[in-house]
Design a protein around this motif. Structure first.
Motif, PDB file in Angstrom:
ATOM      1  N   LEU A  97       1.087   4.698 -15.158  1.00 40.97           N
ATOM      2  CA  LEU A  97       0.553   4.530 -13.799  1.00 40.97           C
ATOM      3  C   LEU A  97      -0.145   3.175 -13.664  1.00 40.97           C
ATOM      4  O   LEU A  97       0.115   2.425 -12.718  1.00 40.97           O
ATOM      5  CB  LEU A  97      -0.423   5.666 -13.471  1.00 40.97           C
ATOM      6  CG  LEU A  97      -1.196   5.519 -12.144  1.00 40.97           C
ATOM      7  CD1 LEU A  97      -0.224   5.414 -10.965  1.00 40.97           C
ATOM      8  CD2 LEU A  97      -2.153   6.687 -11.934  1.00 40.97           C
ATOM      9  N   LEU A  98      -1.019   2.848 -14.623  1.00 37.64           N
ATOM     10  CA  LEU A  98      -1.711   1.558 -14.583  1.00 37.64           C
ATOM     11  C   LEU A  98      -0.714   0.399 -14.628  1.00 37.64           C
ATOM     12  O   LEU A  98      -0.850  -0.588 -13.888  1.00 37.64           O
ATOM     13  CB  LEU A  98      -2.688   1.449 -15.762  1.00 37.64           C
ATOM     14  CG  LEU A  98      -3.946   2.325 -15.688  1.00 37.64           C
ATOM     15  CD1 LEU A  98      -4.719   2.270 -16.996  1.00 37.64           C
ATOM     16  CD2 LEU A  98      -4.845   1.880 -14.527  1.00 37.64           C
ATOM     17  N   ALA A 106      14.767   6.861  -4.882  1.00 33.80           N
ATOM     18  CA  ALA A 106      13.954   6.010  -5.755  1.00 33.80           C
ATOM     19  C   ALA A 106      12.885   6.823  -6.475  1.00 33.80           C
ATOM     20  O   ALA A 106      12.594   6.595  -7.658  1.00 33.80           O
ATOM     21  CB  ALA A 106      13.304   4.898  -4.931  1.00 33.80           C
ATOM     22  N   ILE A 107      12.303   7.794  -5.773  1.00 33.78           N
ATOM     23  CA  ILE A 107      11.291   8.667  -6.400  1.00 33.78           C
ATOM     24  C   ILE A 107      11.931   9.507  -7.500  1.00 33.78           C
ATOM     25  O   ILE A 107      11.372   9.672  -8.589  1.00 33.78           O
ATOM     26  CB  ILE A 107      10.626   9.571  -5.323  1.00 33.78           C
ATOM     27  CG1 ILE A 107       9.734   8.715  -4.416  1.00 33.78           C
ATOM     28  CG2 ILE A 107       9.818  10.691  -5.973  1.00 33.78           C
ATOM     29  CD1 ILE A 107       9.223   9.442  -3.183  1.00 33.78           C
ATOM     30  N   ILE A 108      13.134  10.008  -7.230  1.00 31.29           N
ATOM     31  CA  ILE A 108      13.851  10.806  -8.240  1.00 31.29           C
ATOM     32  C   ILE A 108      14.195   9.944  -9.451  1.00 31.29           C
ATOM     33  O   ILE A 108      14.060  10.369 -10.603  1.00 31.29           O
ATOM     34  CB  ILE A 108      15.126  11.434  -7.621  1.00 31.29           C
ATOM     35  CG1 ILE A 108      14.739  12.522  -6.606  1.00 31.29           C
ATOM     36  CG2 ILE A 108      16.039  12.022  -8.702  1.00 31.29           C
ATOM     37  CD1 ILE A 108      15.895  13.055  -5.782  1.00 31.29           C
ATOM     38  N   ALA A 109      14.626   8.689  -9.180  1.00 32.52           N
ATOM     39  CA  ALA A 109      14.939   7.766 -10.284  1.00 32.52           C
ATOM     40  C   ALA A 109      13.698   7.520 -11.132  1.00 32.52           C
ATOM     41  O   ALA A 109      13.751   7.532 -12.366  1.00 32.52           O
ATOM     42  CB  ALA A 109      15.460   6.446  -9.726  1.00 32.52           C
ATOM     43  N   PRO A 138       0.815  -1.227   0.000  1.00 32.66           N
ATOM     44  CA  PRO A 138       0.000   0.000   0.000  1.00 32.66           C
ATOM     45  C   PRO A 138       0.850   1.279   0.000  1.00 32.66           C
ATOM     46  O   PRO A 138       0.483   2.269  -0.646  1.00 32.66           O
ATOM     47  CB  PRO A 138      -0.820  -0.107   1.284  1.00 32.66           C
ATOM     48  CG  PRO A 138      -0.814  -1.556   1.631  1.00 32.66           C
ATOM     49  CD  PRO A 138       0.501  -2.074   1.158  1.00 32.66           C
ATOM     50  N   ILE A 139       1.991   1.239   0.723  1.00 32.44           N
ATOM     51  CA  ILE A 139       2.868   2.428   0.773  1.00 32.44           C
ATOM     52  C   ILE A 139       3.464   2.704  -0.600  1.00 32.44           C
ATOM     53  O   ILE A 139       3.499   3.855  -1.067  1.00 32.44           O
ATOM     54  CB  ILE A 139       3.998   2.221   1.825  1.00 32.44           C
ATOM     55  CG1 ILE A 139       3.405   1.989   3.215  1.00 32.44           C
ATOM     56  CG2 ILE A 139       4.933   3.433   1.845  1.00 32.44           C
ATOM     57  CD1 ILE A 139       4.428   1.585   4.261  1.00 32.44           C
ATOM     58  N   VAL A 140       3.929   1.633  -1.261  1.00 31.24           N
ATOM     59  CA  VAL A 140       4.532   1.779  -2.599  1.00 31.24           C
ATOM     60  C   VAL A 140       3.510   2.344  -3.581  1.00 31.24           C
ATOM     61  O   VAL A 140       3.812   3.281  -4.345  1.00 31.24           O
ATOM     62  CB  VAL A 140       5.065   0.415  -3.109  1.00 31.24           C
ATOM     63  CG1 VAL A 140       5.513   0.514  -4.568  1.00 31.24           C
ATOM     64  CG2 VAL A 140       6.235  -0.053  -2.238  1.00 31.24           C
ATOM     65  N   ILE A 141       2.286   1.809  -3.556  1.00 28.66           N
ATOM     66  CA  ILE A 141       1.247   2.283  -4.483  1.00 28.66           C
ATOM     67  C   ILE A 141       0.895   3.741  -4.203  1.00 28.66           C
ATOM     68  O   ILE A 141       0.719   4.548  -5.131  1.00 28.66           O
ATOM     69  CB  ILE A 141      -0.009   1.378  -4.407  1.00 28.66           C
ATOM     70  CG1 ILE A 141       0.314   0.008  -5.021  1.00 28.66           C
ATOM     71  CG2 ILE A 141      -1.198   2.012  -5.125  1.00 28.66           C
ATOM     72  CD1 ILE A 141      -0.815  -1.003  -4.924  1.00 28.66           C
ATOM     73  N   ALA A 142       0.829   4.112  -2.916  1.00 25.23           N
ATOM     74  CA  ALA A 142       0.517   5.504  -2.554  1.00 25.23           C
ATOM     75  C   ALA A 142       1.590   6.456  -3.084  1.00 25.23           C
ATOM     76  O   ALA A 142       1.278   7.536  -3.616  1.00 25.23           O
ATOM     77  CB  ALA A 142       0.397   5.633  -1.033  1.00 25.23           C
ATOM     78  N   LEU A 157       3.610   5.913  -5.667  1.00 25.11           N
ATOM     79  CA  LEU A 157       3.513   5.946  -7.134  1.00 25.11           C
ATOM     80  C   LEU A 157       2.344   6.819  -7.586  1.00 25.11           C
ATOM     81  O   LEU A 157       2.471   7.589  -8.549  1.00 25.11           O
ATOM     82  CB  LEU A 157       3.359   4.530  -7.688  1.00 25.11           C
ATOM     83  CG  LEU A 157       4.593   3.624  -7.590  1.00 25.11           C
ATOM     84  CD1 LEU A 157       4.256   2.207  -8.030  1.00 25.11           C
ATOM     85  CD2 LEU A 157       5.743   4.168  -8.438  1.00 25.11           C
ATOM     86  N   LEU A 158       1.201   6.724  -6.889  1.00 24.76           N
ATOM     87  CA  LEU A 158       0.044   7.558  -7.235  1.00 24.76           C
ATOM     88  C   LEU A 158       0.392   9.041  -7.097  1.00 24.76           C
ATOM     89  O   LEU A 158       0.077   9.850  -7.976  1.00 24.76           O
ATOM     90  CB  LEU A 158      -1.151   7.222  -6.330  1.00 24.76           C
ATOM     91  CG  LEU A 158      -1.875   5.898  -6.614  1.00 24.76           C
ATOM     92  CD1 LEU A 158      -2.886   5.585  -5.513  1.00 24.76           C
ATOM     93  CD2 LEU A 158      -2.583   5.944  -7.963  1.00 24.76           C
TER      94      LEU A 158
END
Length: 644
Positions: A338-339, A289-292, A136-140, A142-143
């Motif tokens: 995203l999907l 990771a977000i920057i990548a 859930p944290i990873v998906i949040a 990414l969203l």
């Protein structure tokens, strides 16, 4: 000369930007590479050989091939597989297939990279909170990341460089700590360890698939060339590679210190951190990771925009949220990515499962880049033995990586390949349909119709359609026009106008060309404008056309005042109306099976994308879209019998 200098110049700001934009993907690889190479029992031969393989992969693949060689193949400062293709495409039609495979595989990689990077970072929390659910944290995250795209990344981008500087510094410091635990790990510099792992260790060759994960970001490094220049990339790579290798050797030092033990899901990267630093380290890793992911997402947008201008992708809507050069937002691609990313997270759950899907697609991209680069070296008249030497050496290296990665196919590699094949299908259909339409578009000489256009313009018995009537034409010669346009003006509904404008847009092989040429076909009545736009220039035809009109009025080459007598006295500008001819597949067709399938797929896909007037940036309030049949080899004989 100034342009060339700007591509090779080095500056402090440029180096910091390079850290933030270029190295996100390759910079976060220490999160999962050693974990993939040593999945269970810690065997010294596996550790020494694995680190030796990583060192020499980063040296041969990233440093030599990409940083030293490929960065020279810049298209006016721009890089990436499509920029490289634009440089060599005149050397053979078959090269378009190479570019399509490489581009599709790179886009497919963009679906796997954000989930594996973010998941690897967040899973570090399980060292502190073993039962925390990470999905859930990873998906949040990414969203939130994909939601941010529509606003542009100008503000966030300024923080990327300093944050990645912190990340790489942390990699180096943790690495030094690990090396201190077992300094003998530095012996892995010797390539003999790599050779022994690949040749003598049971199943060692297949570990190349895991080793390859350390260099997956090399292709993105080349794609982002235009943002920083080759000088900044080459200098900053020295620092980045040093930090990466220190961390890999540090993880190796920790592993050797615990040889004979089972890893049991532990990540050597996080094991290097002292307990008090773990949460801070996870936070820094997550930001990295977000920057990548951010860099790869924006790179995917750029790739799609280039593919559109090379007729390899549907003309989807492109937005430009900021004034930063090259920054764009592709809403349709953002939704697809995203999907795809959420689907990957839900399907694989853990980063170690994603490793099986990761790397296979990007190997194909690297092989395609090698082919295009070989053609570029030949075009540059580099000595033939050197060209063949390059092709053979990197053909062997990348073929080995591909074969080793194929073992991943049943364990998840099929996911990235399936995505890649679907993207290849779309690109093939679009390019093939472009050539079919171009072949079947009937052009006629404009000259015989000039007098008829002037007479129509003066015929007051016909209601005026517009003061200025504008058509987009694909005719490359000034003397020609599509038969469909003539049909639209004279037959579909006679379109009387004071001035007829024909606009042709040519996409050049240079990235940022912005030129135009005006031809007066008939004095005061018919004009043609040729725009020459680079493959990275946004096609805002409405804006450019207005600018051309302003220049013509300033030079007194045209009078755009309304020719209605009452309005002319008030000096009111006449209205402009664009007519966009949208082709449809008529039922009256008889053509080869392959072409029939291609055209059916083309028109099916086109239902889901924006119309051409939106793509060309036309003012929708003044656009008329007309449907005309694309008649392909109409059936000539009909067995129809008259009865009395």
């Amino acid at each position: 000369m100034d342009s060339k200098h700007s591509h090779t110049a080095v500056s402090g700001a440029g180096l910091l930007i390079a850290l933030g934009i270029i190295y996100g993907d390759i910079g976060t690889s220490p999160l999962y590479v050693m974990k993939a190479i040593v999945p269970g029992l810690i065997d010294p031969r596996l550790v020494y050989g694995g680190i030796s393989c990583v060192l020499w992969t980063l040296t041969l693949q990233t440093t030599v091939k990409y940083v030293l060689l490929t960065l020279n193949a810049d298209n006016n400062g721009e890089g990436g597989i499509f920029s490289l293709f634009a440089l060599v495409r005149r050397r053979g039609a078959w090269l378009s297939a190479v570019a399509i495979i490489g581009g599709a595989a790179l886009l497919a990689d963009g679906v796997i990279t954000p989930p594996i990077s973010v998941s690897s970072a967040i899973e570090g929390l399980q060292a502190v909170y073993p039962s925390i659910p990470t999905v859930p944290i990873v998906i949040a995250i990414l969203l939130g990341l994909f939601f941010m795209q529509s606003f542009g990344t100008q503000i966030v981008g300024k923080a990327f460089g300093p944050m990645m500087l912190v990340w790489f510094s942390m990699l180096a410091i943790l690495g030094i700590k690990g090396v201190a635990m077992h300094p003998e790990i530095l012996r892995a510099i010797n390539p003999v360890y790599a050779y022994e792992l690949l040749v003598q260790y049971p199943g060692g060759f297949w570990l190349l698939g895991a080793v390859f994960l350390c260099t997956t970001g090399a292709e993105a490094l080349y794609s982002d060339l235009g943002h920083c220049g080759k000088g900044n990339i080459r200098v900053s790579w020295i620092f980045v590679k040093t930090c990466l290798l220190l961390n890999y050797f540090g993880q190796g030092g920790w592993l050797i210190a615990h040889q004979g033990e089972q890893l049991d899901g532990r990540n050597p990267f996080y094991e290097l951190m002292p307990p008090w630093f773990l949460l801070i380290g996870v936070g820094i890793a997550t930001i990295a990771a977000i920057i990548a992911s951010q860099a790869l997402i924006t790179g995917s947008f750029t790739l799609v925009a280039e593919a559109i201008r090379l007729n390899m992708w549907p003309k989807v809507k492109l937005n430009y949220p900021t004034d930063v050069k090259g920054q764009l937002f592709v809403p349709s691609m953002n939704r697809l990515l995203l999907l795809g990313c959420v689907g990957v997270v839900l399907y694989f759950q853990k980063s170690e499962n994603m490793e099986a899907a990761y790397g296979l697609a990007i190997t194909l991209t690297m092989m395609m880049t090698t082919i295009l680069l070989t053609m570029w070296l030949r075009a540059k008249r580099v000595a033939t033995p050197l060209v063949y030497g390059f092709a053979i050496i990197y053909g062997i290296i990348e073929s080995s990586f591909l074969v080793a990665n194929l073992i991943k196919f049943p364990h998840g590699g099929w996911v990235s390949l399936a995505i890649g094949v679907a993207l290849i299908g779309v690109m093939y259909v679009w390019l093939k349909a472009f050539y079919i339409k171009r072949r079947l578009t009937e052009f006629v000489r404009l000259e015989p119709y000039v007098d008829a256009l002037k007479q129509l313009s003066d015929d007051e018995s016909i209601p005026k359609y517009a003061t200025h009537l504008v058509f987009l034409t694909s005719a490359e010669r000034n003397s020609e026009i599509e038969q469909k346009i003539i049909y639209s003006i004279f037959q579909k509904r006679p379109k009387r106008a004071d001035i007829y404008w024909f606009i042709h847009v040519e996409t050049t092989d240079e990235p940022y060309t912005m030129e135009y040429k005006v031809t007066e076909v008939a004095k005061d009545d018919v004009f043609r404008i040729n725009f020459r736009l680079g493959f990275r220039v946004q096609q805002r035809i409405n804006l450019y056309f207005r600018k051309v009109i302003e220049d013509l009025v300033r030079n007194k080459e045209v009078d755009i005042t309304s020719r209605y007598e009452s309005l002319s006295k008030q000096h009111v500008t006449g209205d402009f109306r664009f007519v966009v001819l949208q082709k449809f597949l008529s039922v009256e067709n008889d053509f080869p099976t392959l072409e029939k399938l291609v055209m059916q797929a083309y028109f099916y896909i086109r239902q889901f994308i924006a119309s051409e007037d939106q793509y060309f940036g036309l003012d929708t309030s003044s656009v008329k879209v007309e449907k005309v049949p694309l008649v392909i080899a109409p059936v000539r004989e009909v067995a129809l019998k008259r009865i009395i």
